[in-house]
Design an enzyme around this catalytic site. Structure first.
Site, PDB file in Angstrom:
ATOM      1  N   ALA A 123     -43.045  -1.600  31.339  1.00 38.03           N
ATOM      2  CA  ALA A 123     -42.998  -1.931  32.763  1.00 38.03           C
ATOM      3  C   ALA A 123     -44.375  -2.334  33.280  1.00 38.03           C
ATOM      4  O   ALA A 123     -45.188  -1.485  33.650  1.00 38.03           O
ATOM      5  CB  ALA A 123     -42.453  -0.734  33.538  1.00 38.03           C
ATOM      6  N   LEU A 124     -44.609  -3.651  33.277  1.00 36.30           N
ATOM      7  CA  LEU A 124     -45.884  -4.201  33.746  1.00 36.30           C
ATOM      8  C   LEU A 124     -45.669  -5.024  35.026  1.00 36.30           C
ATOM      9  O   LEU A 124     -46.321  -4.798  36.043  1.00 36.30           O
ATOM     10  CB  LEU A 124     -46.494  -5.080  32.637  1.00 36.30           C
ATOM     11  CG  LEU A 124     -47.783  -5.838  32.962  1.00 36.30           C
ATOM     12  CD1 LEU A 124     -48.933  -4.870  33.205  1.00 36.30           C
ATOM     13  CD2 LEU A 124     -48.157  -6.782  31.803  1.00 36.30           C
ATOM     14  N   THR A 125     -44.712  -5.960  34.973  1.00 33.06           N
ATOM     15  CA  THR A 125     -44.501  -6.902  36.076  1.00 33.06           C
ATOM     16  C   THR A 125     -44.050  -6.182  37.360  1.00 33.06           C
ATOM     17  O   THR A 125     -43.310  -5.202  37.302  1.00 33.06           O
ATOM     18  CB  THR A 125     -43.423  -7.938  35.669  1.00 33.06           C
ATOM     19  OG1 THR A 125     -43.854  -8.559  34.460  1.00 33.06           O
ATOM     20  CG2 THR A 125     -43.203  -8.989  36.736  1.00 33.06           C
ATOM     21  N   PHE A 155     -37.949  -6.957  36.811  1.00 30.22           N
ATOM     22  CA  PHE A 155     -37.455  -7.662  35.608  1.00 30.22           C
ATOM     23  C   PHE A 155     -37.716  -6.864  34.335  1.00 30.22           C
ATOM     24  O   PHE A 155     -38.148  -7.429  33.323  1.00 30.22           O
ATOM     25  CB  PHE A 155     -38.141  -9.030  35.439  1.00 30.22           C
ATOM     26  CG  PHE A 155     -38.089  -9.978  36.596  1.00 30.22           C
ATOM     27  CD1 PHE A 155     -36.924 -10.160  37.333  1.00 30.22           C
ATOM     28  CD2 PHE A 155     -39.202 -10.728  36.948  1.00 30.22           C
ATOM     29  CE1 PHE A 155     -36.879 -11.069  38.392  1.00 30.22           C
ATOM     30  CE2 PHE A 155     -39.172 -11.636  37.993  1.00 30.22           C
ATOM     31  CZ  PHE A 155     -38.014 -11.805  38.726  1.00 30.22           C
ATOM     32  N   ASP A 241     -50.303  -9.693  22.619  1.00 30.63           N
ATOM     33  CA  ASP A 241     -50.705 -10.602  21.535  1.00 30.63           C
ATOM     34  C   ASP A 241     -49.667 -10.606  20.414  1.00 30.63           C
ATOM     35  O   ASP A 241     -49.247 -11.653  19.929  1.00 30.63           O
ATOM     36  CB  ASP A 241     -52.027 -10.108  20.924  1.00 30.63           C
ATOM     37  CG  ASP A 241     -53.203 -10.954  21.379  1.00 30.63           C
ATOM     38  OD1 ASP A 241     -52.988 -11.820  22.242  1.00 30.63           O
ATOM     39  OD2 ASP A 241     -54.315 -10.735  20.867  1.00 30.63           O
ATOM     40  N   GLU A 364     -43.294 -12.796  28.632  1.00 28.29           N
ATOM     41  CA  GLU A 364     -44.454 -12.511  27.773  1.00 28.29           C
ATOM     42  C   GLU A 364     -45.547 -13.583  27.957  1.00 28.29           C
ATOM     43  O   GLU A 364     -46.213 -13.982  27.007  1.00 28.29           O
ATOM     44  CB  GLU A 364     -44.034 -12.361  26.307  1.00 28.29           C
ATOM     45  CG  GLU A 364     -42.980 -11.289  26.155  1.00 28.29           C
ATOM     46  CD  GLU A 364     -43.172 -10.317  25.006  1.00 28.29           C
ATOM     47  OE1 GLU A 364     -44.250 -10.317  24.416  1.00 28.29           O
ATOM     48  OE2 GLU A 364     -42.234  -9.566  24.744  1.00 28.29           O
ATOM     49  N   THR A 366     -46.047 -17.082  30.702  1.00 27.32           N
ATOM     50  CA  THR A 366     -45.436 -18.415  30.803  1.00 27.32           C
ATOM     51  C   THR A 366     -46.239 -19.408  29.957  1.00 27.32           C
ATOM     52  O   THR A 366     -47.367 -19.121  29.526  1.00 27.32           O
ATOM     53  CB  THR A 366     -45.452 -18.916  32.262  1.00 27.32           C
ATOM     54  OG1 THR A 366     -46.827 -19.038  32.669  1.00 27.32           O
ATOM     55  CG2 THR A 366     -44.724 -17.985  33.208  1.00 27.32           C
TER      56      THR A 366
END
Ligand SMILES: Cc1cc2nc3c(=O)[nH]c(=O)nc-3n(C[C@H](O)[C@H](O)[C@H](O)COP(=O)(O)OP(=O)(O)OC[C@H]3O[C@@H](n4cnc5c(N)ncnc54)[C@H](O)[C@@H]3O)c2cc1C
Length: 384
Positions: A123-125, A155, A241, A364, A366
């Site tokens: 959960a980052l966004t 999301f 990465d 991951e 754009t």
């Protein structure tokens, strides 16, 4: 790096058969019901798919990056929803723990993730921070031997299914950028953790995302990944990465499937008294797709081997994600074109794939963010 070719071949053969015989026949059902049948999930667990990239000492298969992308080429030859369910356990959901977790955290969580007993989410966004992830506003305030988390994540893949979340939150409000962010493990059922309603998406039915809301959610201080404040964003970037390379491999596998379907259709479909595959304009679309898939496959394998050799592959991972996801979009478009009207109706799987693969150019990082990473690294290297 391939550790043992024979063992890997057994895994790839098993997977290829599982995809052909179990997953491809279930694609329509998953698309219609928005659900992966429980017996298929159980079989995925039995094959070890939830623990592909988790080290062997914690119950996983411990695949190297080269082995992982070869597996990804196979699993992507069907609906991306199947990959999505295991994707977070092997990738963004577990890797934070693997690269930066304390030994205690790894011993507690990784075996459960490897077996599929627990599903992990990353959960980052947030509603206000997507590409500019370092501007995130979810806060984690220290209170005795707990942190109190407040904020909303958006999301989040597998959130409705997840038993555990890797959550990026700002522990130091005075540091606005990446340095103020820490990563936490938050378990489902923690008071103050709420899962929003499942998003209605363009494609990838069967894979679920939703908001994750934190309202005075108290998390034990020992759940900060690595036991340290302020390094959570770095953890997230290390994870991304690897994730970018994985997604690039998924794009290759999906494109191979779409091209196979388009080729079969072109050979069978007759117009003007002959198979449409005889027309050079159709052949051009087939050939361009084949060449681009080959290029992406070669890039992904090269970058994977470099990562196994402990090289810094930040630029290469972004090159792979950029090229392979855009390539996948072009192949999807050509495959629809080759199918003609049949490509626009749901009886043929290409209509579904066309929608499913659109996501690869967005999450991951754009395409534009990959361009920025590549150019930034180029300029920095030139100035050294
Ligand atoms: C199905 C799905 C699953 C997801 N799963 C997860 C998940 O599990 N965990 C998670 O944390 N996130 C997840 N995401 C979020 C995803 O990573 C973000 O949507 C993505 O990073 C883009 O952020 P955004 O949607 O806020 O778009 P924005 O950042 O608002 O971007 C909008 C447009 O502006 C462009 N743009 C932004 N900044 C720049 C710039 N500097 N220069 C040029 N162009 C720019 C972008 O490229 C894009 O075209 C998921 C998203 C979806 C749709």
């Amino acid at each position: 790096m391939i550790r043992d070719q024979e063992t890997l071949n057994v895994l790839l053969d098993t997977l290829s058969r599982f995809v052909r015989e179990r997953l491809v026949p279930a694609e329509n059902e998953v698309a219609e019901t928005d659900l992966i049948p429980a017996d298929i999930v159980a079989e995925m667990r039995d094959i070890g798919l939830f623990g592909l990239c988790i080290p062997e000492e914690y119950g996983g298969l411990g695949l190297t990056m080269e082995e992982e992308v070869l597996v990804a080429f196979e699993i992507a030859r069907t609906s991306p929803a199947f990959r999505s369910l295991i994707g977070t356990n092997n990738g963004i959901g577990s890797q934070g723990l693997i690269v930066d977790g304390t030994e205690e955290q790894k011993r507690y969580y990784l075996p459960k993730l490897a077996s599929g007993e627990l599903i992990a989410s990353f959960a980052l966004t947030e509603p206000g921070s997507g590409s500019d992830a370092a501007s995130l506003r979810t806060s984690a305030r220290r209170d005795g031997d707990h942190y109190v988390i407040n904020g909303t994540k958006r999301f989040i893949t597998n959130a409705p299914e997840a038993g555990v979340f890797t959550v990026m939150a700002r522990t130091n409000p005075d540091i606005k950028g990446a340095g103020g962010i820490s990563a936490f493990i938050v378990e489902k059922g923690t008071p103050g953790l709420h899962i929003g309603k499942t998003d209605k998406k363009m494609g990838q039915k069967g894979a679920h995302t939703s908001d994750v809301i934190f309202e005075d959610c108290r998390v034990p201080a020992v759940n900060i990944i690595g036991g340290k404040e302020g390094v959570g964003f770095k953890t997230a970037m290390k994870v991304l990465d690897k994730g970018r390379l994985h997604i690039a491999a998924i794009c290759v596998g999906a494109a191979e499937r779409m091209l196979d379907d388009a080729l079969r259709y072109a050979i069978e479909r007759q117009q003007f008294g002959k198979p449409i595959a005889d027309f050079q304009l159709i052949q051009a679309m087939l050939a361009d797709s084949k060449a681009e898939i080959y290029a992406a496959r070669s890039m992904v394998l090269d970058a994977a081997r470099r990562r196994d050799n402990k090289e810094d592959i930040s630029t290469e991972a972004s090159c792979c994600k950029l090229f392979a996801s855009e390539m996948c979009g072009r192949v999807a478009d050509r495959a629809v074109q080759i199918h003609g009207g049949a490509g626009y109706v749901s009886e043929y799987s290409i209509e579904r794939f066309y929608r499913d693969v659109r996501l690869f150019r967005i999450y991951e990082g754009t395409t534009q963010i990959q361009q920025l990473v590549i150019a930034r690294n180029m300029i920095r290297n030139a100035q050294q």
